[in-house]
Every structure is written in structure tokens, then in C-alpha cells.
Design a protein around this motif. Structure first.
Motif, mmCIF file in Angstrom:
data_model
loop_
_atom_site.group_PDB
_atom_site.id
_atom_site.type_symbol
_atom_site.label_atom_id
_atom_site.label_comp_id
_atom_site.label_asym_id
_atom_site.label_seq_id
_atom_site.Cartn_x
_atom_site.Cartn_y
_atom_site.Cartn_z
ATOM 1 N N PRO A 187 0.811 -1.222 0.000
ATOM 2 C CA PRO A 187 0.000 0.000 0.000
ATOM 3 C C PRO A 187 0.840 1.266 0.000
ATOM 4 O O PRO A 187 1.918 1.317 0.586
ATOM 5 N N ASP A 188 0.313 2.284 -0.658
ATOM 6 C CA ASP A 188 0.962 3.600 -0.700
ATOM 7 C C ASP A 188 0.317 4.469 0.383
ATOM 8 O O ASP A 188 -0.580 5.258 0.127
ATOM 9 N N THR A 189 0.772 4.295 1.615
ATOM 10 C CA THR A 189 0.137 4.973 2.741
ATOM 11 C C THR A 189 0.648 6.392 2.908
ATOM 12 O O THR A 189 1.845 6.669 2.753
ATOM 13 N N ARG A 190 -0.277 7.276 3.247
ATOM 14 C CA ARG A 190 0.041 8.665 3.527
ATOM 15 C C ARG A 190 -1.142 9.272 4.286
ATOM 16 O O ARG A 190 -2.235 8.688 4.309
ATOM 17 N N PRO A 191 -0.976 10.416 4.906
ATOM 18 C CA PRO A 191 -2.108 11.030 5.610
ATOM 19 C C PRO A 191 -3.194 11.439 4.614
ATOM 20 O O PRO A 191 -2.922 12.155 3.654
ATOM 21 N N VAL A 192 -4.414 10.945 4.837
ATOM 22 C CA VAL A 192 -5.533 11.307 3.961
ATOM 23 C C VAL A 192 -6.741 11.666 4.819
ATOM 24 O O VAL A 192 -6.913 11.147 5.925
ATOM 25 N N GLU A 193 -7.559 12.565 4.294
ATOM 26 C CA GLU A 193 -8.785 12.932 4.989
ATOM 27 C C GLU A 193 -9.860 11.903 4.696
ATOM 28 O O GLU A 193 -10.216 11.670 3.545
ATOM 29 N N LEU A 194 -10.367 11.294 5.749
ATOM 30 C CA LEU A 194 -11.344 10.227 5.609
ATOM 31 C C LEU A 194 -12.583 10.696 4.861
ATOM 32 O O LEU A 194 -13.093 10.015 3.977
ATOM 33 N N TRP A 195 -13.065 11.878 5.194
ATOM 34 C CA TRP A 195 -14.277 12.388 4.555
ATOM 35 C C TRP A 195 -14.055 12.618 3.066
ATOM 36 O O TRP A 195 -14.825 12.160 2.224
ATOM 37 N N GLU A 196 -12.997 13.297 2.740
ATOM 38 C CA GLU A 196 -12.757 13.684 1.350
ATOM 39 C C GLU A 196 -12.506 12.471 0.458
ATOM 40 O O GLU A 196 -12.998 12.386 -0.669
ATOM 41 N N VAL A 197 -11.746 11.498 0.966
ATOM 42 C CA VAL A 197 -11.333 10.370 0.138
ATOM 43 C C VAL A 197 -12.417 9.305 0.014
ATOM 44 O O VAL A 197 -12.687 8.786 -1.068
ATOM 45 N N ALA A 198 -13.067 8.969 1.125
ATOM 46 C CA ALA A 198 -13.923 7.785 1.122
ATOM 47 C C ALA A 198 -15.395 8.023 1.441
ATOM 48 O O ALA A 198 -16.218 7.172 1.112
ATOM 49 N N LEU A 199 -15.738 9.135 2.063
ATOM 50 C CA LEU A 199 -17.118 9.298 2.512
ATOM 51 C C LEU A 199 -17.930 10.290 1.684
ATOM 52 O O LEU A 199 -19.153 10.148 1.567
ATOM 53 N N SER A 200 -17.282 11.278 1.110
ATOM 54 C CA SER A 200 -18.029 12.338 0.432
ATOM 55 C C SER A 200 -18.800 11.840 -0.785
ATOM 56 O O SER A 200 -19.820 12.414 -1.172
ATOM 57 N N HIS A 201 -18.314 10.746 -1.425
ATOM 58 C CA HIS A 201 -18.996 10.279 -2.630
ATOM 59 C C HIS A 201 -19.893 9.069 -2.381
ATOM 60 O O HIS A 201 -20.321 8.404 -3.320
ATOM 61 N N LEU A 202 -20.192 8.762 -1.107
ATOM 62 C CA LEU A 202 -21.084 7.638 -0.821
ATOM 63 C C LEU A 202 -22.450 7.782 -1.503
ATOM 64 O O LEU A 202 -23.033 6.772 -1.923
ATOM 65 N N PRO A 203 -23.015 8.988 -1.601
ATOM 66 C CA PRO A 203 -24.302 9.100 -2.311
ATOM 67 C C PRO A 203 -24.257 8.582 -3.749
ATOM 68 O O PRO A 203 -25.280 8.172 -4.294
ATOM 69 N N ASP A 204 -23.059 8.565 -4.378
ATOM 70 C CA ASP A 204 -22.946 8.080 -5.747
ATOM 71 C C ASP A 204 -23.144 6.575 -5.851
ATOM 72 O O ASP A 204 -23.333 6.041 -6.954
ATOM 73 N N LEU A 205 -23.084 5.871 -4.720
ATOM 74 C CA LEU A 205 -23.283 4.426 -4.755
ATOM 75 C C LEU A 205 -24.740 4.062 -5.024
ATOM 76 O O LEU A 205 -25.039 2.915 -5.373
ATOM 77 N N GLY A 206 -25.627 5.003 -4.847
ATOM 78 C CA GLY A 206 -27.035 4.710 -5.038
ATOM 79 C C GLY A 206 -27.657 3.955 -3.889
ATOM 80 O O GLY A 206 -28.709 3.333 -4.039
ATOM 81 N N VAL A 207 -27.014 3.979 -2.725
ATOM 82 C CA VAL A 207 -27.555 3.310 -1.537
ATOM 83 C C VAL A 207 -28.396 4.319 -0.764
ATOM 84 O O VAL A 207 -27.881 5.347 -0.327
ATOM 85 N N PRO A 208 -29.683 4.057 -0.573
ATOM 86 C CA PRO A 208 -30.531 5.021 0.128
ATOM 87 C C PRO A 208 -30.306 4.981 1.640
ATOM 88 O O PRO A 208 -29.818 3.998 2.193
ATOM 89 N N SER A 209 -30.687 6.071 2.275
ATOM 90 C CA SER A 209 -30.710 6.153 3.748
ATOM 91 C C SER A 209 -29.352 5.897 4.381
ATOM 92 O O SER A 209 -29.238 5.143 5.352
ATOM 93 N N VAL A 210 -28.283 6.495 3.845
ATOM 94 C CA VAL A 210 -26.973 6.415 4.469
ATOM 95 C C VAL A 210 -26.731 7.690 5.268
ATOM 96 O O VAL A 210 -26.742 8.789 4.716
ATOM 97 N N GLN A 211 -26.536 7.537 6.574
ATOM 98 C CA GLN A 211 -26.282 8.667 7.454
ATOM 99 C C GLN A 211 -24.793 8.687 7.812
ATOM 100 O O GLN A 211 -24.241 7.665 8.229
ATOM 101 N N ILE A 212 -24.148 9.847 7.644
ATOM 102 C CA ILE A 212 -22.710 9.946 7.844
ATOM 103 C C ILE A 212 -22.416 10.870 9.017
ATOM 104 O O ILE A 212 -22.948 11.979 9.102
ATOM 105 N N ASP A 213 -21.579 10.395 9.916
ATOM 106 C CA ASP A 213 -21.163 11.179 11.074
ATOM 107 C C ASP A 213 -19.645 11.095 11.176
ATOM 108 O O ASP A 213 -19.100 10.124 11.709
ATOM 109 N N CYS A 214 -18.956 12.088 10.626
ATOM 110 C CA CYS A 214 -17.494 12.065 10.597
ATOM 111 C C CYS A 214 -16.971 13.489 10.577
ATOM 112 O O CYS A 214 -17.403 14.299 9.749
ATOM 113 N N PRO A 215 -16.045 13.834 11.459
ATOM 114 C CA PRO A 215 -15.428 15.170 11.401
ATOM 115 C C PRO A 215 -14.722 15.372 10.071
ATOM 116 O O PRO A 215 -14.030 14.478 9.578
#
Length: 330
Positions: A187-215
Motif C-alpha cells: 500500500p501507498d500509505t500517507r495522511p488522507v482525509e477520511l471524509w474527502e477520500v472515502a465518505l463524500s462520494h457515498l451518495p454516488d453508490l445509489g444506496v438510500p438512507s446512508v447517514q454519515i457522522d465524521c469530522p
């Protein structure tokens, strides 16, 4: 030294060094000789097999037997008995080969082949279904271009993109599952923002009723591609086998970040929990009701470990499933 004594010493060395167990059994079924390999196979001290009953094989040729040791453990042994004479008396020379590991490897290979066949069938079904949806949207776009409003066109493009990315994820999942490491170099590990990298585009998955709680400023030490795959697999797993609402939350706990995905579905059967993160593992009841490859949670665990973290399951309260992935905090 005589030629006879030299031959006897050579024979003794050969019998002692052979990896197969060798027994000499008389016509009463009593062991008259056992080489060191046979004593190790029976887990007996040197010389203690001699004088013990073995029984008469009654069969010339190769056969498999189950050897029960004194501690109750079982070994699968290939037995080759030969009826011959020794110093003028009829005897049985019995060769014993431990095939326990070989048999287990064969069984595991058979399980793997069957799982691969089932996986191919499942993926072909999912890919075919998703491609049919894309073709349907594209056909609507082509045939009704003049009648569609700009908003409808954008919606069609969005839906085509969602399903195309789904195919991309399925193919990436297959490639990741069939490699020892997700990337040859690790893996190419480095400091990444969890929200920006992995959570912000969850609505694009087409999964309804996903609630996100992340700083928004919560950062982890991770490979962005690995992190994205972990989150997508957990959310899709919750959508497929659980029930809304699906909650995705993250918080820092000491030196790690805990990423949690929970749902309000039926949860995981208690007897299946130890197998949750195994490759191709799916409960029988779930496999009958829902299509899937059984790779999602396997990849979550594999990728989390590659990043120096871990994955675990907890029952959600009052009901449902809860998966927790811990990753090093940046």
C-alpha cells in the motif's frame, strides 16, 4: 567386516532413513519390527510398537486407513501391504505413508474450485444485470433525445455512471481478491482525509438512507484506494444484507481511527460470525436469498490488515450488524 554384516548395516540405515513407516507383521498380526518413521507416525517411543497387535491386512495393494493415535487424533495413512517371507516364515511387510496434509490440501482445492465456479456464476449474473441496465438507459437516451429535458438527460447520465462504476468496482474486487497483496509493492500509505477520500462520494453508490457522522478534518494513515474499497464494501454489504438506516461514523480513539458501518437488519447468525471474513464465505440462508460473491468482507479484512489496522464484527443494538475497522490515525 564381512559382506553379510555390511549388508545388514546398510539395510538398517535404509530402513531408518526412509520417510515412510515400515512394519513387519507376523501371521498372528503382531508387529515384529517398526522403523523410526513408523514410530513417529504412531507417536510411540522407540521400540514400543514391537510386540503390539496390528492385525492382518487381508488385502494386497494400496488402501487408505484412518490411524487413531493414543491422544485421539486421526491421521489418514496410505497402507501398502506385501505378503512375503522372512527367514523362511510368512510375514507381512507394511509400508505406511502419512497423507493427512495431502488429503486436506485436496479437499481445500476442491472447495476453492467449487467456490471459484460459484463466484464466476455470481459475477456473470451481476455483470450481465448491470450491463443490461446501462444498455437500457443508453437506449432511452438515444431514442428519446428530442423529448428529454436537460434535467432528464443529466439524470440518465448520472445513472449510467453509477452502474458503470459498479462494474468497475466488481472487476477491481476480483483483481484484489486474486492477489496476495492488493499491489505488488504494498500500500501507498500517507495522511488522507477520511471524509474527502472515502465518505463524500457515498451518495454516488445509489444506496438510500446512508447517514454519515465524521469530522471533516479527521485523517488516517492509509492508501486512498484501499480506504475507498474498504468503505464501499462495508456500505454495499450493509445495503445488501442489512436494512436502513445505514450509519457510517468515524472517531479518533488514541492512536487509531475507528470507522463504523452499522445497519438495522437481522444481523449475522451467531454460528457464522467466526467465518465472516473468510474468502467466499456466505451463510446458507443468505446465499439462497441474495446474490453475491462472498468477497466483500474478505477484502475489508485483508486491506485493513495491509494498512496496519483490523476489522471486526459486533451485533448492533437493539438489532442489526455493526462492522468496525480500525486504522492508524495520521
Amino acid at each position: 567386516m564381512s559382506a553379510e554384516s555390511t549388508s545388514a548395516e546398510l539395510l538398517a540405515k535404509l530402513l531408518s532413513s526412509t520417510p515412510d513407516g515400515l512394519l513387519l507383521v507376523d501371521t498372528e498380526g503382531i508387529i515384529q519390527y517398526a522403523n523410526p518413521a513408523a514410530e513417529r507416525l504412531f507417536e510411540r517411543a522407540t521400540g514400543t510398537l514391537i510386540g503390539q497387535p496390528f492385525g492382518l491386512p487381508h488385502v494386497v495393494g494400496i488402501r487408505d486407513i484412518e490411524l487413531v493415535r493414543d491422544d485421539g487424533s486421526l491421521r489418514t495413512v496410505e497402507m501398502r501391504p506385501i505378503e512375503t517371507t522372512w527367514e523362511g516364515d510368512p510375514v507381512w511387510v507394511i509400508a505406511l505413508r502419512d497423507t493427512t496434509e495431502q488429503r486436506q490440501d485436496q479437499e481445500q482445492l476442491q472447495i476453492r474450485l467449487q467456490a471459484n465456479s460459484e463466484l464466476t456464476h455470481e459475477l456473470a449474473h451481476e455483470l450481465g444485470t448491470t450491463l443490461a441496465v446501462i444498455i437500457g438507459f443508453a437506449g432511452t437516451y438515444e431514442q428519446r433525445w428530442e423529448q428529454l429535458t436537460d434535467e432528464q438527460r443529466r439524470d440518465l447520465f448520472h445513472r449510467i455512471g453509477v452502474h458503470a462504476r459498479r462494474i468497475q468496482r466488481m472487476l477491481r474486487r476480483m483483481l484484489l481478491a486474486d492477489t496476495t497483496q492488493a499491489r505488488p509493492s504494498g500500500p501507498d500509505t500517507r495522511p488522507v482525509e477520511l471524509w474527502e477520500v472515502a465518505l463524500s462520494h457515498l451518495p454516488d453508490l445509489g444506496v438510500p438512507s446512508v447517514q454519515i457522522d465524521c469530522p471533516r478534518d479527521l485523517r488516517v494513515q492509509a492508501d486512498p484506494a484501499y480506504l475507498d474499497e474498504i468503505v464501499i464494501n462495508l456500505v454495499e454489504n450493509a445495503a445488501k444484507y442489512g436494512a436502513a438506516p445505514i450509519t457510517v461514523s468515524a472517531r479518533r480513539v488514541g492512536d487509531v481511527v475507528e470507522l463504523t458501518v452499522a445497519d438495522r437488519g437481522p444481523g449475522v447468525p451467531e454460528d457464522f460470525v467466526p467465518r465472516l471474513f473468510e474468502r467466499y464465505a456466505r451463510p446458507d440462508e443468505t446465499a439462497r436469498r441474495t446474490s453475491g460473491s462472498g468477497l466483500g468482507l474478505y477484502l475489508v479484512d485483508k486491506l485493513a490488515r495491509a494498512l496496519g489496522g483490523s476489522a471486526r464484527y459486533e451485533p448492533n443494538q437493539p438489532h442489526g450488524a455493526c462492522f468496525v475497522v480500525t486504522l492508524p490515525a495520521a
